[in-house]
Design an enzyme around this catalytic site. Sequence first.
Site, mmCIF file in Angstrom:
data_model
loop_
_atom_site.group_PDB
_atom_site.id
_atom_site.type_symbol
_atom_site.label_atom_id
_atom_site.label_comp_id
_atom_site.label_asym_id
_atom_site.label_seq_id
_atom_site.Cartn_x
_atom_site.Cartn_y
_atom_site.Cartn_z
ATOM 1 N N ASN A 63 1.073 -1.216 -0.030
ATOM 2 C CA ASN A 63 0.125 0.028 0.084
ATOM 3 C C ASN A 63 0.735 1.329 -0.187
ATOM 4 O O ASN A 63 2.080 1.268 0.383
ATOM 5 C CB ASN A 63 -0.897 0.208 1.125
ATOM 6 C CG ASN A 63 -1.787 1.208 1.161
ATOM 7 O OD1 ASN A 63 -2.520 1.587 0.082
ATOM 8 N ND2 ASN A 63 -2.253 1.737 2.460
ATOM 9 N N HIS A 92 0.819 5.229 1.445
ATOM 10 C CA HIS A 92 0.038 6.299 2.372
ATOM 11 C C HIS A 92 0.492 7.447 2.267
ATOM 12 O O HIS A 92 1.584 7.653 1.990
ATOM 13 C CB HIS A 92 0.184 5.789 3.680
ATOM 14 C CG HIS A 92 -0.691 6.682 4.742
ATOM 15 N ND1 HIS A 92 -2.065 6.247 4.988
ATOM 16 C CD2 HIS A 92 -0.170 7.369 5.631
ATOM 17 C CE1 HIS A 92 -2.427 7.337 5.841
ATOM 18 N NE2 HIS A 92 -1.478 7.924 6.536
#
Length: 192
Positions: free
Chosen positions: A103, A105
């Site tokens: 991911n 962020h």
Amino acid sequence: MKKRIAIFASGSGSNAQKLMEHFKHHPEAEIALVLTNNPDAYVLQRADNFEIPSHIFDRNEFYHTEKIIGLLKNLEIDLIVLAGFLWLIPKNLIQEYPGRIVNIHPAILPKFGGKGMYGDHVHYAVMAAKEPEGGITIHYVDENYDEGEYIYQAKYKIEKDDNLEMIKFKGQQLEHNHYPRIVESIIKKIKK
């Protein structure tokens, strides 16, 4: 045989687009599938533009069935990349792809992470805290929001007169510059 990447996205998909561009003619890896929980997400158009198949799913299919895992396995997906995907990844998917879900962020974790900390919410929190720097964190995904092992972090300076749009722009530049490169370095380490 090329290694295969699946992208999960919920919105516009600008990071997904950069990944699609990066891997379009890559000798070792390809974007094989785009998945979204939002039937109106612009990322679907981006996938279509690159002739990448897509799949739209709902909460029930994601959390209460094995259909997504079945689809990923059928397509021999090697790495899952989250690009603006807002739902928590279920335990069964994490167990099926241990250390192979990544991911990005829009802040320097561990600050400004966790449930509800995405997009503009993160940028507003950074501004409210009067942080001298913003940044990005690329990390592995575990069962909690934004708590997986960090892979890469990069920072940018926040000027005192920077508004929300400037902060978003600076952060997005870092995302677009680094995410494809980091994903490539991860996929190269995965054994086919």
